[in-house]
Design a protein around this motif. Structure first.
Motif, PDB file in Angstrom:
ATOM      1  N   LYS A  98       0.820  -1.217   0.000  1.00 38.04           N
ATOM      2  CA  LYS A  98       0.000   0.000   0.000  1.00 38.04           C
ATOM      3  C   LYS A  98       0.852   1.264   0.000  1.00 38.04           C
ATOM      4  N   SER A  99       1.771   1.336   0.964  1.00 35.73           N
ATOM      5  CA  SER A  99       2.604   2.536   1.083  1.00 35.73           C
ATOM      6  C   SER A  99       3.597   2.632  -0.069  1.00 35.73           C
ATOM      7  N   THR A 100       4.047   1.500  -0.563  1.00 33.23           N
ATOM      8  CA  THR A 100       4.978   1.506  -1.701  1.00 33.23           C
ATOM      9  C   THR A 100       4.333   2.159  -2.917  1.00 33.23           C
ATOM     10  N   ILE A 101       3.097   1.778  -3.216  1.00 31.57           N
ATOM     11  CA  ILE A 101       2.395   2.393  -4.347  1.00 31.57           C
ATOM     12  C   ILE A 101       2.124   3.865  -4.063  1.00 31.57           C
ATOM     13  N   LEU A 102       1.726   4.195  -2.837  1.00 39.10           N
ATOM     14  CA  LEU A 102       1.463   5.599  -2.489  1.00 39.10           C
ATOM     15  C   LEU A 102       2.693   6.460  -2.747  1.00 39.10           C
ATOM     16  N   ARG A 103       3.870   5.963  -2.339  1.00 43.83           N
ATOM     17  CA  ARG A 103       5.100   6.747  -2.503  1.00 43.83           C
ATOM     18  C   ARG A 103       5.479   6.926  -3.969  1.00 43.83           C
ATOM     19  N   CYS A 104       4.963   6.068  -4.833  1.00 43.48           N
ATOM     20  CA  CYS A 104       5.232   6.238  -6.267  1.00 43.48           C
ATOM     21  C   CYS A 104       4.612   7.520  -6.806  1.00 43.48           C
ATOM     22  N   PHE A 105       3.518   7.968  -6.158  1.00 48.09           N
ATOM     23  CA  PHE A 105       2.747   9.071  -6.718  1.00 48.09           C
ATOM     24  C   PHE A 105       3.420  10.423  -6.577  1.00 48.09           C
ATOM     25  N   ASN A 106       4.409  10.540  -5.672  1.00 42.25           N
ATOM     26  CA  ASN A 106       5.206  11.769  -5.688  1.00 42.25           C
ATOM     27  C   ASN A 106       6.700  11.446  -5.716  1.00 42.25           C
ATOM     28  N   ARG A 107       6.985  10.267  -6.206  1.00 39.70           N
ATOM     29  CA  ARG A 107       8.356   9.804  -6.473  1.00 39.70           C
ATOM     30  C   ARG A 107       9.233   9.786  -5.218  1.00 39.70           C
ATOM     31  N   MET A 108       8.617   9.507  -4.072  1.00 34.48           N
ATOM     32  CA  MET A 108       9.404   9.356  -2.854  1.00 34.48           C
ATOM     33  C   MET A 108      10.283   8.113  -2.915  1.00 34.48           C
ATOM     34  N   ASN A 109       9.875   7.117  -3.700  1.00 30.46           N
ATOM     35  CA  ASN A 109      10.706   5.920  -3.831  1.00 30.46           C
ATOM     36  C   ASN A 109      12.039   6.218  -4.514  1.00 30.46           C
ATOM     37  N   ASP A 110      12.106   7.346  -5.210  1.00 30.71           N
ATOM     38  CA  ASP A 110      13.378   7.752  -5.827  1.00 30.71           C
ATOM     39  C   ASP A 110      14.474   7.895  -4.775  1.00 30.71           C
ATOM     40  N   LEU A 111      14.063   8.186  -3.546  1.00 32.00           N
ATOM     41  CA  LEU A 111      15.025   8.449  -2.473  1.00 32.00           C
ATOM     42  C   LEU A 111      15.526   7.173  -1.810  1.00 32.00           C
ATOM     43  N   ILE A 112      14.981   6.025  -2.229  1.00 31.98           N
ATOM     44  CA  ILE A 112      15.392   4.738  -1.655  1.00 31.98           C
ATOM     45  C   ILE A 112      16.381   4.063  -2.610  1.00 31.98           C
ATOM     46  N   PRO A 113      17.618   3.806  -2.173  1.00 28.30           N
ATOM     47  CA  PRO A 113      18.606   3.185  -3.059  1.00 28.30           C
ATOM     48  C   PRO A 113      18.112   1.852  -3.613  1.00 28.30           C
ATOM     49  N   GLY A 114      18.234   1.670  -4.910  1.00 25.70           N
ATOM     50  CA  GLY A 114      17.870   0.408  -5.542  1.00 25.70           C
ATOM     51  C   GLY A 114      16.411   0.288  -5.925  1.00 25.70           C
ATOM     52  N   ALA A 115      15.593   1.268  -5.533  1.00 27.69           N
ATOM     53  CA  ALA A 115      14.169   1.202  -5.873  1.00 27.69           C
ATOM     54  C   ALA A 115      13.968   1.575  -7.335  1.00 27.69           C
ATOM     55  N   ARG A 116      13.067   0.871  -8.002  1.00 30.65           N
ATOM     56  CA  ARG A 116      12.718   1.251  -9.376  1.00 30.65           C
ATOM     57  C   ARG A 116      11.266   0.900  -9.652  1.00 30.65           C
ATOM     58  N   VAL A 117      10.682   1.670 -10.551  1.00 26.69           N
ATOM     59  CA  VAL A 117       9.274   1.507 -10.900  1.00 26.69           C
ATOM     60  C   VAL A 117       9.179   1.137 -12.370  1.00 26.69           C
ATOM     61  N   GLU A 118       8.479   0.056 -12.659  1.00 29.37           N
ATOM     62  CA  GLU A 118       8.213  -0.344 -14.035  1.00 29.37           C
ATOM     63  C   GLU A 118       6.732  -0.143 -14.324  1.00 29.37           C
ATOM     64  N   GLY A 119       6.395   0.157 -15.565  1.00 33.67           N
ATOM     65  CA  GLY A 119       5.024   0.477 -15.913  1.00 33.67           C
ATOM     66  C   GLY A 119       4.894   1.977 -16.100  1.00 33.67           C
ATOM     67  N   LYS A 120       3.674   2.487 -16.010  1.00 31.76           N
ATOM     68  CA  LYS A 120       3.449   3.904 -16.287  1.00 31.76           C
ATOM     69  C   LYS A 120       2.489   4.500 -15.269  1.00 31.76           C
ATOM     70  N   ILE A 121       2.866   5.681 -14.750  1.00 32.77           N
ATOM     71  CA  ILE A 121       1.987   6.453 -13.866  1.00 32.77           C
ATOM     72  C   ILE A 121       1.897   7.855 -14.449  1.00 32.77           C
ATOM     73  N   THR A 122       0.686   8.295 -14.741  1.00 34.99           N
ATOM     74  CA  THR A 122       0.510   9.636 -15.294  1.00 34.99           C
ATOM     75  C   THR A 122      -0.229  10.523 -14.297  1.00 34.99           C
ATOM     76  N   PHE A 123       0.123  11.792 -14.295  1.00 38.64           N
ATOM     77  CA  PHE A 123      -0.534  12.820 -13.497  1.00 38.64           C
ATOM     78  C   PHE A 123      -1.054  13.869 -14.468  1.00 38.64           C
ATOM     79  N   ARG A 124      -2.361  13.981 -14.537  1.00 31.38           N
ATOM     80  CA  ARG A 124      -3.015  14.849 -15.520  1.00 31.38           C
ATOM     81  C   ARG A 124      -2.506  14.552 -16.935  1.00 31.38           C
ATOM     82  N   GLY A 125      -2.359  13.263 -17.216  1.00 32.61           N
ATOM     83  CA  GLY A 125      -2.014  12.815 -18.557  1.00 32.61           C
ATOM     84  C   GLY A 125      -0.535  12.783 -18.876  1.00 32.61           C
TER      85      GLY A 125
END
Length: 269
Positions: A54-81
């Motif tokens: 739950k929190s992992t997906i939530l943090r994707c929405f403002n790219r907080m996972n960028d701050l975690i070493p080794g974290a990466r997101v695959e797929g696509k998340i759009t904000f207002r397109g």
């Protein structure tokens, strides 16, 4: 509108759209193949047992996972397109449009006034700062309690007041979306009720996504609910996945998936 299928979850007026997203920490898959749409000016709750992503997906929405070493997101998340992971997107600018309130209240070690003004100043606010501070504190239902002690430390407030101060701080940067990661887990019942009432007020102007372990809270505050679960991996870990996403009354009263029914009825979790 939300489709009847828990696998597509297409909402016509989506402010955030998640398409086939998986999140890794190093070589470990944390959440797999998630797709859902977040409607504008609604409250969306993420529920599910610990470790389901739950929190992992939530943090994707403002790219907080960028701050975690080794974290990466695959797929696509759009904000207002727009793809929020496009190389041209500035994560800091994105976070000014998608604010976040954390599980434990974390006021800056500054005055109440400066807790609100600091972020706005950093983001280049050029208006009347006194008005912004007052407006933000009013929207967070805190103004009447602190208006005579704005120069005192934000750390001197009670836990519930600190959390509402953090919400006011998030509002002050004038976001469009507010993310809340278990914002009431450290609060007493009275403070929790105040935050829940505040969420109802804020959705008139903001889109809110809340992670909560409290199913009663999810049923009270949200318009839509996403239920996540986790399954064991061969290496002994867990990988989270989205089971079902629909209007909150459907999730709690007539879910499509048996696992959802078992969870909201308290049979596991």
């Amino acid at each position: 509108m939300l489709s009847d299928s828990s696998s597509t979850n297409v909402i016509t007026e989506a402010i955030i759209r998640v398409q086939n997203v998986s999140v890794y920490y190093g070589s470990n898959l944390a959440v797999r193949d998630t797709s859902l749409d977040i409607p504008e000016n609604k409250v969306v709750a993420f529920i599910g047992p610990s470790g389901c992503g739950k929190s992992t997906i939530l943090r994707c929405f403002n790219r907080m996972n960028d701050l975690i070493p080794g974290a990466r997101v695959e797929g696509k998340i759009t904000f207002r397109g727009r793809d929020m992971y496009d190389k041209k997107v500035d994560p800091v600018a994105l976070r000014s449009r998608i604010g976040m309130v954390f599980q434990k209240p974390n006021p800056f070690p500054k005055s109440i006034y400066e807790n609100i003004a600091f972020g706005a100043r950093i983001n280049g606010y050029r208006g009347n700062m006194d008005e912004l501070v007052e407006d933000s504190l009013r929207k967070a239902a805190l103004w009447d309690e602190v208006k005579d002690k704005l120069k005192e430390s934000g750390l001197a407030l009670s836990g519930g007041q600190q959390q509402r101060l953090c919400i006011a701080r998030a509002i002050a940067i004038q976001p469009e979306v507010i993310l809340m990661d278990e914002p009431c887990s450290a609060l007493d019942p009275i403070s929790t009720l105040k935050v829940e009432e505040l969420i109802h007020e804020l959705k008139q102007q903001y889109t809110i996504i809340i992670v909560t372990h409290n199913m009663q809270q999810a049923s009270r505050v949200s318009d839509y609910t996403a239920f996540y679960n986790a399954e064991a991996t061969p290496k002994g870990g867990k990988v989270g996945y989205l089971v079902e996403y629909n209007r909150t009354e459907t999730i709690f009263q007539n879910p499509l998936q048996e696992a959802t029914r078992d969870y909201v009825s308290g049979r596991f979790g």
